[in-house]
Design an enzyme around this catalytic site. Sequence first.
Site, PDB file in Angstrom:
ATOM      1  N   HIS A   1      51.969  31.654  69.754  1.00 32.42           N
ATOM      2  CA  HIS A   1      52.677  30.388  69.986  1.00 32.42           C
ATOM      3  C   HIS A   1      51.949  29.188  69.368  1.00 32.42           C
ATOM      4  O   HIS A   1      52.573  28.244  68.902  1.00 32.42           O
ATOM      5  CB  HIS A   1      52.801  30.179  71.507  1.00 32.42           C
ATOM      6  CG  HIS A   1      53.942  29.312  71.913  1.00 32.42           C
ATOM      7  ND1 HIS A   1      54.686  29.547  73.038  1.00 32.42           N
ATOM      8  CD2 HIS A   1      54.489  28.201  71.360  1.00 32.42           C
ATOM      9  CE1 HIS A   1      55.623  28.622  73.152  1.00 32.42           C
ATOM     10  NE2 HIS A   1      55.523  27.788  72.151  1.00 32.42           N
TER      11      HIS A   1
ATOM     12  N   ASP B   1      65.570  32.904  71.425  1.00 28.83           N
ATOM     13  CA  ASP B   1      64.159  32.523  71.325  1.00 28.83           C
ATOM     14  C   ASP B   1      63.623  32.101  72.689  1.00 28.83           C
ATOM     15  O   ASP B   1      64.056  31.097  73.254  1.00 28.83           O
ATOM     16  CB  ASP B   1      64.019  31.350  70.343  1.00 28.83           C
ATOM     17  CG  ASP B   1      62.567  30.977  70.112  1.00 28.83           C
ATOM     18  OD1 ASP B   1      61.924  31.614  69.270  1.00 28.83           O
ATOM     19  OD2 ASP B   1      62.078  30.048  70.794  1.00 28.83           O
TER      20      ASP B   1
ATOM     21  N   TYR C   1      57.615  29.545  78.720  1.00 20.84           N
ATOM     22  CA  TYR C   1      58.873  28.935  79.193  1.00 20.84           C
ATOM     23  C   TYR C   1      59.201  29.403  80.620  1.00 20.84           C
ATOM     24  O   TYR C   1      60.060  28.843  81.274  1.00 20.84           O
ATOM     25  CB  TYR C   1      60.058  29.260  78.274  1.00 20.84           C
ATOM     26  CG  TYR C   1      59.918  28.798  76.837  1.00 20.84           C
ATOM     27  CD1 TYR C   1      58.893  27.944  76.452  1.00 20.84           C
ATOM     28  CD2 TYR C   1      60.811  29.224  75.866  1.00 20.84           C
ATOM     29  CE1 TYR C   1      58.752  27.536  75.127  1.00 20.84           C
ATOM     30  CE2 TYR C   1      60.686  28.816  74.544  1.00 20.84           C
ATOM     31  CZ  TYR C   1      59.652  27.981  74.182  1.00 20.84           C
ATOM     32  OH  TYR C   1      59.525  27.594  72.875  1.00 20.84           O
TER      33      TYR C   1
ATOM     34  N   LYS D   1      56.903  34.803  72.753  1.00 18.86           N
ATOM     35  CA  LYS D   1      55.640  34.289  72.181  1.00 18.86           C
ATOM     36  C   LYS D   1      54.483  34.452  73.149  1.00 18.86           C
ATOM     37  O   LYS D   1      54.669  34.357  74.370  1.00 18.86           O
ATOM     38  CB  LYS D   1      55.796  32.791  71.844  1.00 18.86           C
ATOM     39  CG  LYS D   1      57.084  32.452  71.119  1.00 18.86           C
ATOM     40  CD  LYS D   1      57.176  30.998  70.726  1.00 18.86           C
ATOM     41  CE  LYS D   1      58.592  30.642  70.287  1.00 18.86           C
ATOM     42  NZ  LYS D   1      59.474  30.234  71.382  1.00 18.86           N
TER      43      LYS D   1
HETATM   44  P1  NAD Z   1      66.421  20.701  70.456  1.00 14.15           P
HETATM   45  O1  NAD Z   1      66.066  19.924  69.258  1.00 14.15           O
HETATM   46  O2  NAD Z   1      67.156  21.971  70.302  1.00 14.15           O
HETATM   47  O3  NAD Z   1      67.193  19.703  71.414  1.00 14.15           O
HETATM   48  C1  NAD Z   1      67.683  20.127  72.643  1.00 14.15           C
HETATM   49  C2  NAD Z   1      68.339  18.983  73.394  1.00 14.15           C
HETATM   50  O4  NAD Z   1      69.342  18.359  72.598  1.00 14.15           O
HETATM   51  C3  NAD Z   1      69.067  19.529  74.622  1.00 14.15           C
HETATM   52  O5  NAD Z   1      68.252  19.559  75.734  1.00 14.15           O
HETATM   53  C4  NAD Z   1      70.233  18.572  74.767  1.00 14.15           C
HETATM   54  O6  NAD Z   1      69.809  17.502  75.553  1.00 14.15           O
HETATM   55  C5  NAD Z   1      70.490  18.100  73.398  1.00 14.15           C
HETATM   56  N1  NAD Z   1      71.658  18.780  72.754  1.00 14.15           N
HETATM   57  C6  NAD Z   1      71.769  20.073  72.350  1.00 14.15           C
HETATM   58  N2  NAD Z   1      72.923  20.298  71.716  1.00 14.15           N
HETATM   59  C7  NAD Z   1      73.589  19.113  71.736  1.00 14.15           C
HETATM   60  C8  NAD Z   1      74.843  18.701  71.241  1.00 14.15           C
HETATM   61  N3  NAD Z   1      75.619  19.539  70.570  1.00 14.15           N
HETATM   62  N4  NAD Z   1      75.214  17.412  71.443  1.00 14.15           N
HETATM   63  C9  NAD Z   1      74.411  16.550  72.091  1.00 14.15           C
HETATM   64  N5  NAD Z   1      73.209  16.875  72.590  1.00 14.15           N
HETATM   65  C10 NAD Z   1      72.791  18.148  72.413  1.00 14.15           C
HETATM   66  O7  NAD Z   1      65.068  20.883  71.305  1.00 14.15           O
HETATM   67  P2  NAD Z   1      64.159  22.049  71.868  1.00 14.15           P
HETATM   68  O8  NAD Z   1      64.753  22.737  73.013  1.00 14.15           O
HETATM   69  O9  NAD Z   1      62.812  21.424  72.060  1.00 14.15           O
HETATM   70  O10 NAD Z   1      63.993  23.067  70.636  1.00 14.15           O
HETATM   71  C11 NAD Z   1      64.855  24.149  70.428  1.00 14.15           C
HETATM   72  C12 NAD Z   1      64.147  25.469  70.668  1.00 14.15           C
HETATM   73  O11 NAD Z   1      63.021  25.615  69.807  1.00 14.15           O
HETATM   74  C13 NAD Z   1      63.542  25.588  72.060  1.00 14.15           C
HETATM   75  O12 NAD Z   1      64.510  25.772  73.050  1.00 14.15           O
HETATM   76  C14 NAD Z   1      62.592  26.728  71.862  1.00 14.15           C
HETATM   77  O13 NAD Z   1      63.277  27.958  71.864  1.00 14.15           O
HETATM   78  C15 NAD Z   1      62.024  26.377  70.485  1.00 14.15           C
HETATM   79  N6  NAD Z   1      60.771  25.563  70.591  1.00 14.15           N
HETATM   80  C16 NAD Z   1      59.628  26.125  70.155  1.00 14.15           C
HETATM   81  C17 NAD Z   1      58.433  25.411  70.213  1.00 14.15           C
HETATM   82  C18 NAD Z   1      57.186  26.032  69.708  1.00 14.15           C
HETATM   83  O14 NAD Z   1      56.098  25.482  69.914  1.00 14.15           O
HETATM   84  N7  NAD Z   1      57.272  27.170  69.069  1.00 14.15           N
HETATM   85  C19 NAD Z   1      58.395  24.114  70.748  1.00 14.15           C
HETATM   86  C20 NAD Z   1      59.606  23.547  71.190  1.00 14.15           C
HETATM   87  C21 NAD Z   1      60.777  24.283  71.089  1.00 14.15           C
END
Ligand code: NAD
Length: 279
Positions: free
Chosen positions: A108, A45, A50, A75
């Site tokens: 998005h 994704d 990004y 997106k």
């Molecule tokens: P997430 O909830 O996936 O959290 C990511 C953070 O959690 C990492 O940076 C890391 O610090 C921590 N982490 C990850 N795995 C871990 C583990 N096993 N143990 C401990 N810590 C850990 O947050 P995100 O990146 O905001 O969301 C995931 C994905 O969703 C994004 O990368 C993106 O692809 C998507 N997204 C989409 C939108 C949208 O508006 N459509 C907005 C935000 C994110």
Amino acid sequence: MVKKLKMNNGLEIPLLGFGTFQAKDGEEAYQSTLNAIKLGYRHIDTAAIYKNEESVGRAIKNSGIPRNQLFVTTKLWNDAHSYDKAQEALAGSLKRLGLDYVDLYLIHWPNPKALRDKWQETNAETWRYMEEAVAQGLVRSIGVSNFMVHHLEELEKTAKIQAAVNQIRLAPGCYQTEVIDYCKEKNILIEAWSPLGQGEIFQNQTMLELANKYQKTVAQIALAWSVQEGFIPLPKSVHEDRIKENMDFLDIELSQEDINIIRNLPGMAPIPDPDTKDY
Ligand code: NAD
């Protein structure tokens, strides 16, 4: 092999995706995406905003995995809400990714700040181009992100193709009942962004207790919850050990009682309101 779900257009989507938000363009986004694919993720994704599509695309190419075995989402950002701009935006994303098509293309954000008085019309126009992109084979499926019920209802008035997916913020303690129920009723699959609450779940006492109870990690409990709720989680990490950990949860079976506890976890970040955000 990660299980797949069927979308309302008959095509399949892997039920776990790899998130790339805030993975820095260059080595970080490249190496983490490459590691994810090597470890078995088949669903990536990304998004134009990004600013890492080039690195993600390079990882896809160098992974050696045949293109038809990967599911790639990108997106369209808030500066491209019109028929012509959507066409340009998709062409730009495909070029940066180095791909002939993406599996899923999402609007998005439903209501960009600059278009607040005409989002209904601009979403309809943007969608009209996205439908054409499907006909041209540039995208396989189209969907939306951060759409609430009123945005979905409005889009349906002019859409010829129904949205296959709605990607929204869903994490422990962050459950959007109204839009979830609506999407389930309309057979629109729900993707969970920030399924780990962008890190805020890791110190939560209840999550730590559940991790202990099931002898898994907090991340794995959150992801198991997401899948048992019927969502497609998109966890993000740039660390190989965590990327691996975030795949290893499909054997967990949470009790209904624990699912409800996670769903209603207090104290988590509020759900963003797409109609009032500052972008
Ligand atoms: P997430 O909830 O996936 O959290 C990511 C953070 O959690 C990492 O940076 C890391 O610090 C921590 N982490 C990850 N795995 C871990 C583990 N096993 N143990 C401990 N810590 C850990 O947050 P995100 O990146 O905001 O969301 C995931 C994905 O969703 C994004 O990368 C993106 O692809 C998507 N997204 C989409 C939108 C949208 O508006 N459509 C907005 C935000 C994110």
